[in-house]
Design a protein around this motif. Structure first.
Motif, short mmCIF file in Angstrom:
data_model
loop_
_atom_site.label_atom_id
_atom_site.label_comp_id
_atom_site.label_asym_id
_atom_site.label_seq_id
_atom_site.Cartn_x
_atom_site.Cartn_y
_atom_site.Cartn_z
N UNK A 44 15.01 1.56 -2.67
CA UNK A 44 15.04 0.18 -3.18
C UNK A 44 13.67 -0.48 -3.14
N UNK A 45 12.86 -0.09 -2.16
CA UNK A 45 11.55 -0.72 -2.00
C UNK A 45 10.42 0.13 -2.60
N UNK A 46 10.77 1.15 -3.36
CA UNK A 46 9.77 1.89 -4.11
C UNK A 46 8.92 2.85 -3.30
N UNK A 47 9.39 3.25 -2.12
CA UNK A 47 8.62 4.21 -1.33
C UNK A 47 8.78 5.61 -1.92
N UNK A 48 7.70 6.37 -2.05
CA UNK A 48 7.80 7.74 -2.58
C UNK A 48 8.32 8.70 -1.51
N UNK A 49 9.61 8.58 -1.22
CA UNK A 49 10.23 9.35 -0.15
C UNK A 49 10.93 10.57 -0.75
N UNK A 50 11.03 11.65 0.03
CA UNK A 50 11.67 12.88 -0.40
C UNK A 50 12.99 13.02 0.35
N UNK A 51 14.11 13.05 -0.37
CA UNK A 51 15.43 13.12 0.25
C UNK A 51 15.59 14.35 1.15
N UNK A 52 14.86 15.44 0.86
CA UNK A 52 15.09 16.70 1.58
C UNK A 52 14.46 16.71 2.97
N UNK A 53 13.64 15.70 3.30
CA UNK A 53 12.92 15.68 4.58
C UNK A 53 13.51 14.63 5.51
N UNK A 54 13.64 14.96 6.79
CA UNK A 54 14.07 13.97 7.77
C UNK A 54 13.47 14.31 9.13
N UNK A 55 13.19 13.25 9.90
CA UNK A 55 12.79 13.37 11.30
C UNK A 55 13.75 12.48 12.07
N UNK A 56 14.59 13.05 12.91
CA UNK A 56 15.50 12.21 13.70
C UNK A 56 14.75 11.61 14.88
N UNK A 57 15.23 10.46 15.37
CA UNK A 57 14.57 9.83 16.51
C UNK A 57 14.58 10.74 17.72
N UNK B 176 0.83 -1.22 0.00
CA UNK B 176 0.00 0.00 0.00
C UNK B 176 0.85 1.26 0.00
N UNK B 177 2.10 1.16 -0.43
CA UNK B 177 3.04 2.27 -0.23
C UNK B 177 2.58 3.58 -0.87
N UNK B 178 1.83 3.48 -1.97
CA UNK B 178 1.40 4.72 -2.64
C UNK B 178 0.15 5.33 -2.00
N UNK B 179 -0.38 4.68 -0.99
CA UNK B 179 -1.51 5.25 -0.25
C UNK B 179 -1.05 6.36 0.70
N UNK C 112 22.91 6.87 9.21
CA UNK C 112 21.53 6.58 9.59
C UNK C 112 20.54 7.19 8.60
N UNK C 113 20.82 8.40 8.16
CA UNK C 113 19.93 9.05 7.20
C UNK C 113 20.06 8.38 5.83
N UNK C 114 21.30 8.16 5.40
CA UNK C 114 21.53 7.59 4.07
C UNK C 114 20.96 6.18 3.94
N UNK C 115 21.22 5.33 4.95
CA UNK C 115 20.78 3.94 4.85
C UNK C 115 19.26 3.83 4.82
N UNK C 116 18.59 4.66 5.59
CA UNK C 116 17.13 4.60 5.59
C UNK C 116 16.57 5.08 4.25
N UNK C 117 17.16 6.14 3.71
CA UNK C 117 16.71 6.64 2.41
C UNK C 117 16.95 5.59 1.32
#
Length: 681
Positions: free
Chosen positions: A413-426, A355-358, A403-408
C-alpha cells in the motif's frame, strides 16, 4: 605455529626421479590425438594447515578435487595408472592440477616415495600439469637462493607484501598490489616464512621488503625440467586474510584459469526492526530492561532507541556516497503503534517512505512477536509453556500468517519494493531455538506457504547450513557484534566488556568456558574501546566472510543507524579495506535475500552431484565439455574471450569478474552437455 622443515635428502630426489622415469607416459608426438584433461584437482594431503587451506578454497568455490591422504596406510599408490589412462583412443590426464605439501610430496627416501614422486613428475611433464607446493623453505631445489644469500626467515606479522608486475599481469590481476600479513594478536607470532631471491627459471609473484633494503620473494613460479611449480614459502591457514585474498589466484594459476566452480566477494547488510524501536542496555544491571533477559523484573528507566528522520536522511546520503545498498527489514505495525502513541505523526516513516526506492525492503512481520512456542517469561532464561497434558503450546498458524500478510500488505500500500518470497521473523522465531525449543513451530511451514514465502532468514551462529522449512529454504545470516540494544559507543563497549571479560573483571565469565576470538584479556576503555578495538575487530570478521566466497547477509538493527550511528564506522572500514585490496575488476557483489538463497540451493545441488560422481568435465585443446544431471546448474570459470557453443553458432560465456569469466550454467535447449571454446593460446 608448527613449521615445515626440509626432509632429509630432499635435494637428492632428482637422481631418484631420473632412475624411474620409465613409469611415466610418453609425450604425444606427430598425429597423436590431443590429450583429454579432466577438470579435477589432485590433492596430496599431509594433514597440515597449508594444504587444508587450499582445500577450503576448492570446496568453497565448487572446484572438483580428489584427495590422497598421506597419513592413510590404505591410500592408493600414485603411479602412472592412477594418474592417467586412455579413453576412446585418446590419452587422458585424470587431474588438471596437483596440490602437494612441498616439492617432495611422497618423500624421496621412503620405501615407495621416490617411485611415486617420479610418476607424478613425469605425469606433470607429459601433460603440462601444474603443481602447487603449499609450503616449503627457500633453497635452490625450488628455484630460490638460500636465506643467507640475502633473504629473510622469520615472523611476517604486519608485513606489507606486494604483488609483482608479473603477478598482476598473471593470476593475481584481481589485486591492487599490497597484501598485508595480519597481526591480529600483537605479541603472538601468527605468520612465519622465508623470503629469498629467485634463480634462473623462477618468476616472483609476491615480494616483501627486506630489513636491510631490497626485496625478496614469498611466492613465485618455478619452471624447470619441463614442469611448473607454484612455490609458497610462508605458512598460513584457511582463516588468515593474506591467504584468503591470494587463494583465488593460486587456484587460477594451478588450473590455468579453467576450472569448475566460481567465486565472488559478497556483502549484504540487513537492518532489522526498521520503523520499530529497540530496548536499551542498562550499564548498571548488565541486562536490557523491558526485554526478557533481565532477572528481577522492573521496567526500563531509559528511552528506547529509534531512528529519527535525520538518521534516515543520513542513511540515504551514506548509501549514495558509498555506492552500497542496505536492506531495510521492517516492522510496519510497530511503526504504526509508535505513531499512535506519539500524536499520530511520524517524521521517520515519512522520510523512509520518501526515500523508499533508495533501499531494498524485506518483511520482518507486522509487530515483531515471537513466533515459536508460547514463551513463559516468568523465569530467566524463558521456557516454553505447556498445556495440561504437558504438550508445548505453539503460536498458531493464523497468527504467524497474519503477521507476514499484514506487513506485506502495508508495504504494498505504501509503495515499498518488497518481495513476497522473502521474510525475516522476529529473532528468527518459529525456527528451532536451542535449548528451549529444539524443533520448528509446526505451524511455521504452513504459514510460510500461505503467503508464498520461499526464503526465510536464519541465524548463522545457530544454523550455518541452509535447510528446508516446508516448501521454503532458510537463508543463514551472520550476526554483527554491534548490538541491537545500544545507541552510543560507550554503551556498546560496556556491553561488550560484560560479555567478553572474566567474572573477576566484572564480566559474564562466558569466555572462561567458551573461548572465542572476541574474548578480552582486559576490559575495554568505554571511551575508546568501540573505535579502537570493536570497529577493527568486527570489520576484520566481516571482511573475512567477504573474501571467502560467503554470500550470507550480515544483520544489524535500526538502532545501529540511530544516535551515534555505530554501524557506519564498521561498514566504512570494510568497504575501504576491500577497495585497498582489490582491483576495480573485482567489485563487491550485493545480493538480496532471495539471491543468496538461490546461490545456496545451487551449491547444494552441485555438491551432491560431485559427491555422487555424476559430473563429467574435461578439456581437449581449446574445448571444454561438462555434463551434469539434468536440472543441476554447473559453475564454471574460464578466461576472458571464452565462448559458449550452441547448436547454431556461439555466444560469449559468463560474466566478467576478477579478470576471468564465470557463471552458473546448464545445457541449452536440445543439448545434453555444456561446450565452451577457450581463446586460442
Amino acid at each position: 605455529m608448527t613449521l615445515r622443515t626440509s626432509r632429509t635428502g630432499r635435494l637428492a630426489a632428482t637422481a631418484a626421479v631420473a632412475a624411474v622415469l620409465a613409469t611415466g607416459l610418453p609425450a604425444a608426438a606427430g598425429a597423436a590425438p590431443a590429450p583429454r584433461i579432466d577438470l579435477t584437482v589432485l590433492v596430496v594431503d599431509d594433514g597440515l594447515g597449508t594444504v587444508d587451506a587450499i582445500v577450503s578454497e576448492l570446496e568453497a568455490t565448487g572446484v572438483a578435487y580428489r584427495t590422497v591422504d598421506l597419513n592413510d596406510p590404505d591410500r592408493p599408490r600414485v603411479d602412472a595408472a592412477f594418474l592417467s589412462d586412455t579413453v576412446d583412443g585418446r590419452p587422458r590426464a585424470r587431474f588438471q592440477g596437483v596440490v602437494v605439501p612441498d616439492e617432495d610430496p611422497f618423500g624421496a627416501y621412503s620405501e615407495t616415495g621416490a617411485a611415486e614422486n617420479a610418476a607424478l613428475f613425469a605425469y606433470e611433464r607429459t601433460f603440462g600439469i601444474r603443481q602447487v607446493d603449499a609450503y616449503t623453505w627457500a633453497h635452490p631445489g625450488v628455484g630460490l637462493d638460500y636465506i643467507d644469500s640475502g633473504g629473510h626467515a622469520g615472523v611476517l606479522d604486519g608485513v606489507a607484501s606486494e604483488i609483482t608486475a608479473q603477478g598482476r599481469g598473471g593470476p593475481f590481476g584481481y589485486l591492487d598490489g599490497t597484501v598485508l600479513f595480519e597481526d591480529v594478536a600483537p605479541g603472538v607470532n601468527e605468520s612465519y616464512g622465508y623470503a629469498a631471491r629467485g634463480r634462473e627459471g623462477y618468476t616472483s609473484f609476491l615480494e616483501m621488503p627486506l630489513p636491510e633494503g631490497g626485496r625478496a620473494s614469498l611466492m613465485g613460479e618455478y619452471t624447470h625440467d619441463g614442469r611448473s611449480e607454484l612455490v609458497v614459502t610462508f605458512a598460513y591457514n584457511r582463516h588468515q586474510r593474506q591467504f584468503r585474498v591470494l587463494a583465488r589466484g593460486i587456484v587460477d594459476w594451478l588450473t590455468r584459469g579453467v576450472h569448475l566452480g566460481q567465486s565472488r566477494n559478497y556483502l549484504s547488510v540487513h537492518v532489522d526492526d526498521v520503523f520499530a524501536a529497540d530496548a536499551r542496555w542498562d550499564t548498571e544491571r548488565n541486562c536490557t530492561p523491558g526485554d526478557i533477559d533481565c532477572a528481577g523484573g522492573g521496567g526500563q528507566e531509559v528511552p528506547d532507541i529509534r531512528m529519527t528522520a535525520a538518521d534516515a536522511a543520513y542513511a540515504a546520503d551514506w548509501q549514495r556516497a558509498s555506492g552500497f545498498t542496505l536492506d531495510m527489514v521492517h516492522n510496519a505495525g510497530a511503526g504504526e503503534d509508535w505513531k499512535a502513541e506519539h500524536g499520530g505523526s511520524d517524521p521517520l516513516t515519512d522520510r523512509l517512505l520518501a526515500d523508499r526506492h533508495e533501499y531494498r525492503w524485506i518483511n520482518h512481520t507486522y509487530t515483531h512477536p515471537f513466533l515459536g512456542c508460547v514463551q513463559d517469561v516468568s523465569v530467566v532464561p524463558w521456557r516454553c509453556e505447556r498445556d495440561a497434558s504437558g504438550a508445548v503450546r505453539w503460536v498458531s498458524r493464523e497468527e504467524i500468517s497474519g503477521q507476514i500478510r499484514d506487513n506485506h500488505d502495508w508495504a504494498v500500500r505504501h509503495g515499498l519494493p518488497v518481495d513476497r518470497t522473502e521474510v525475516v521473523t522476529g529473532e528468527h522465531s518459529g525456527l528451532r531455538t536451542l535449548p528451549q525449543q529444539p524443533v520448528d513451530n509446526p505451524h511455521l511451514a504452513p504459514a510460510l506457504a500461505d503467503n508464498g514465502v520461499r526464503w526465510i532468514a536464519s541465524d548463522n551462529s545457530r544454523e550455518p547450513a541452509q535447510r528446508p522449512v516446508g516448501s521454503a529454504l532458510t537463508v543463514p545470516r551472520h550476526p554483527v557484534n554491534v548490538y541491537y540494544n545500544v545507541g552510543t559507543a560507550a554503551e556498546m563497549a560496556d556491553e561488550y566488556n560484560w560479555i567478553y571479560t572474566t567474572a573477576a573483571d566484572g564480566g559474564s565469565g562466558i569466555c572462561e568456558t567458551h573461548a572465542a576470538s572476541t574474548c578480552l584479556d582486559d576490559p575495554l576503555d568505554t571511551a575508546t574501546g568501540f573505535a579502537g578495538h570493536i570497529v577493527p575487530q568486527e570489520a576484520r570478521i566481516a571482511l573475512s566472510h567477504v573474501v571467502s566466497n560467503d554470500p550470507r547477509p550480515h544483520y544489524v538493527h535500526q538502532s545501529n543507524l540511530a544516535e551515534e550511528r555505530l554501524l557506519y564506522p564498521v561498514l566504512d572500514r570494510v568497504l575501504a579495506d576491500h577497495r585497498d585490496l582489490f582491483a576495480d575488476n573485482t567489485p563487491l557483489v550485493n545480493p538480496r535475500q532471495r539471491e543468496v538463497g538461490a546461490e545456496f540451493a545451487r551449491r547444494a545441488a552441485w555438491e551432491r552431484a560431485l559427491a555422487d560422481g555424476k559430473v563429467t568435465a574435461y578439456r581437449i585443446g581449446d574445448t571444454v565439455t561438462v555434463r551434469a544431471p539434468r536440472g543441476v546448474a554447473v559453475p564454471v570459470t574460464a578466461p576472458e574471450g571464452t565462448r559458449r557453443q550452441l547448436l547454431l553458432g556461439s555466444v560469449g560465456f559468463g560474466g566478467a569478474y576478477a579478470g576471468t569469466r564465470s557463471a552458473w550454467t546448464e545445457p541449452a535447449l536440445l543439448q545434453s552437455s555444456i561446450t565452451l571454446r577457450l581463446p586460442s593460446s
